[in-house]
Design an enzyme around this catalytic site. Structure first.
Site, PDB file in Angstrom:
ATOM      1  N   GLU A 122       6.919   7.382   3.335  1.00  0.00           N
ATOM      2  CA  GLU A 122       5.438   7.785   3.291  1.00  0.00           C
ATOM      3  C   GLU A 122       4.951   8.745   4.402  1.00  0.00           C
ATOM      4  O   GLU A 122       5.237   8.137   5.691  1.00  0.00           O
ATOM      5  CB  GLU A 122       4.468   6.752   3.174  1.00  0.00           C
ATOM      6  CG  GLU A 122       3.004   7.294   2.639  1.00  0.00           C
ATOM      7  CD  GLU A 122       1.930   6.458   2.616  1.00  0.00           C
ATOM      8  OE1 GLU A 122       0.893   6.711   2.032  1.00  0.00           O
ATOM      9  OE2 GLU A 122       2.146   5.037   2.950  1.00  0.00           O
ATOM     10  N   LYS A 199      -1.285  10.299  -4.666  1.00  0.00           N
ATOM     11  CA  LYS A 199      -1.312   8.729  -4.515  1.00  0.00           C
ATOM     12  C   LYS A 199      -2.710   8.170  -5.145  1.00  0.00           C
ATOM     13  O   LYS A 199      -3.614   8.542  -4.972  1.00  0.00           O
ATOM     14  CB  LYS A 199      -1.531   8.353  -3.045  1.00  0.00           C
ATOM     15  CG  LYS A 199      -1.690   7.024  -2.498  1.00  0.00           C
ATOM     16  CD  LYS A 199      -1.747   6.907  -1.129  1.00  0.00           C
ATOM     17  CE  LYS A 199      -1.590   5.344  -0.396  1.00  0.00           C
ATOM     18  NZ  LYS A 199      -1.381   5.367   0.831  1.00  0.00           N
ATOM     19  N   CYS A 236       3.024   3.946  -1.802  1.00  0.00           N
ATOM     20  CA  CYS A 236       2.463   3.191  -0.969  1.00  0.00           C
ATOM     21  C   CYS A 236       1.688   1.528  -1.394  1.00  0.00           C
ATOM     22  O   CYS A 236       2.314   0.865  -2.159  1.00  0.00           O
ATOM     23  CB  CYS A 236       1.829   3.512   0.444  1.00  0.00           C
ATOM     24  SG  CYS A 236       1.729   2.257   1.805  1.00  0.00           S
TER      25      CYS A 236
END
Length: 388
Positions: A122, A199, A236
């Protein structure tokens, strides 16, 4: 502050140091499903690793049986984990270019290993400054997903090595009032930008309050059709959300990458479980990638949990791994070193496992869709039955 105690190199090294023979083999069977055969690492790749101080591990996943009507769909997947290279006080361009140079060497080794699709950690081109609450200078690193400096760098690698690259960046959407996003860009082996995913789940836990910089994404759960299979990215913190994993599978993903930046006190006991469990539950391959080391910043910041102000996020523990839908997984990369993990997989395993487990056949989307529609209403009442 980060601990002065030396970091453990890896779970695997601890086991091999203290357990041998049949006991070690049995532990690996229980931990990893089975002990995977290793792949030969080409001499050219090994020389690069020795010269530039990174490790390479390489494994081969099999299938349940040899099919009669479908040909094998063999893909080599690469995962790269790294430290930052320069101090966070150095000029931003020098920090980024030093990381570019470092990663290019590891990608070259991956090419020697025959990797088709590779994923970086990430926000790989930068220090993970997006928990410090400092807007400057870090917001200057934000860039275009389509033609920013990181994407241009990655495009050259894709064309050079005929490789699909999954690249996580801090995106600046200049066409949307300069809003920032935590975005992963997928670049095809042709060098063209195939698309991007923003995200979905933004953490607000301990130091990791990233909403100072970017908010939840707006791209849904896209799956990218590449020459080497259908891939998706669960970025993540999304790994903590089973429905996030689910939707990538529903949309047809065969490999789901989880580029991450997470530290030992926060998540290490969860790390080996979540991506592996997602592979089992959803009938696809998963790949968990984490950065390595301690990153120290110029100014102190507070966690908001009563601890003293500090200048680092604690220890990023690496340990990147790949898991298969039958529950098998590779050992993790080192907790302390940069590394490349290569996995040869046959995408036919996904369907074989689904036919065997019937997890997908026994899903009840109708039931859960109805229940979740009710949950989303402000007057929802939980279905709790009490004694009169």
């Amino acid at each position: 502050m980060a601990s002065s105690k030396p970091e453990t190199e890896s779970l695997e090294k601890l086991l091999e140091k203290n357990v041998t023979g049949e006991d070690l083999a049995e532990i690996k069977r229980i931990l990893y499903g089975k002990e995977l055969p290793t792949l030969k690492i080409p001499d050219e790749a090994q020389k690069l690793a020795e010269k530039h101080d990174f490790e390479i591990q390489a494994y081969k996943f099999g299938t349940i049986f040899n099919e009669q009507l479908r040909t094998p769909r063999i893909v080599r997947v690469g995962l790269i984990q790294t430290h930052i290279v320069r101090p966070t006080t150095d000029p931003l361009k020098e920090q980024r270019e030093a990381i570019f140079d470092r990663v290019a060497k590891i990608v070259e080794a991956a090419a020697y290993c025959g990797v088709n699709v590779i994923c970086f950690q990430e926000l790989w081109p930068y220090p993970f400054a997006f928990c410090t609450r400092e807007k400057q200078p870090w917001c200057e690193l934000a860039e275009s997903a389509e033609d920013g400096p990181t994407t241009q760098f990655v495009q050259k690698l894709c064309r050079q090595y005929n490789m699909v690259i999954v690249s996580s960046i801090l995106e600046r959407a200049e066409n949307l009032e300069d809003v920032l996003w935590n975005t992963t860009v997928v670049v095809s082996n042709s060098g063209r930008v195939l698309g991007k995913h923003r995200k979905n789940h933004i953490p607000r836990i301990g130091d990791f309050n990233e909403s100072h910089y970017y908010m939840e994404g707006d791209t849904g759960h896209p799956v990218f059709q590449t020459q080497f299979g259908r891939i998706a990215i669960n970025i993540c913190f999304g790994r903590h959300h089973p429905l996030n994993w689910l939707m990538f599978g529903v949309n047809g993903a065969e490999i789901v990458f989880n580029p991450s930046a997470t530290v030992a006190p926060l998540s290490e006991p969860l790390w080996g479980i979540e991506a592996r469990n997602a592979a089992i539950a959803n009938g696809y391959f998963t790949a968990a990638i984490n950065r390595v080391g301690v990153e120290t910043f110029p100014n102190e910041f507070s966690t908001g949990d009563g601890l003293p102000p500090h200048r680092d996020l604690k220890y990023f523990y690496g340990s990147s791994y790949l898991a298969a839908p039958d529950g098998t997984r590779t050992p993790g990369l080192s907790r302390v070193r940069d590394g490349l993990l290569v996995s040869e997989i046959d995408l036919n395993l996904n369907r074989q496992v689904r036919d065997y487990t019937c997890f997908q056949m026994t899903q009840r989307f109708d039931l859960y869709a109805d229940s979740l529609a009710k949950v989303a209403q402000p007057d929802y009442k939980p279905q709790i039955i009490k004694e009169n």
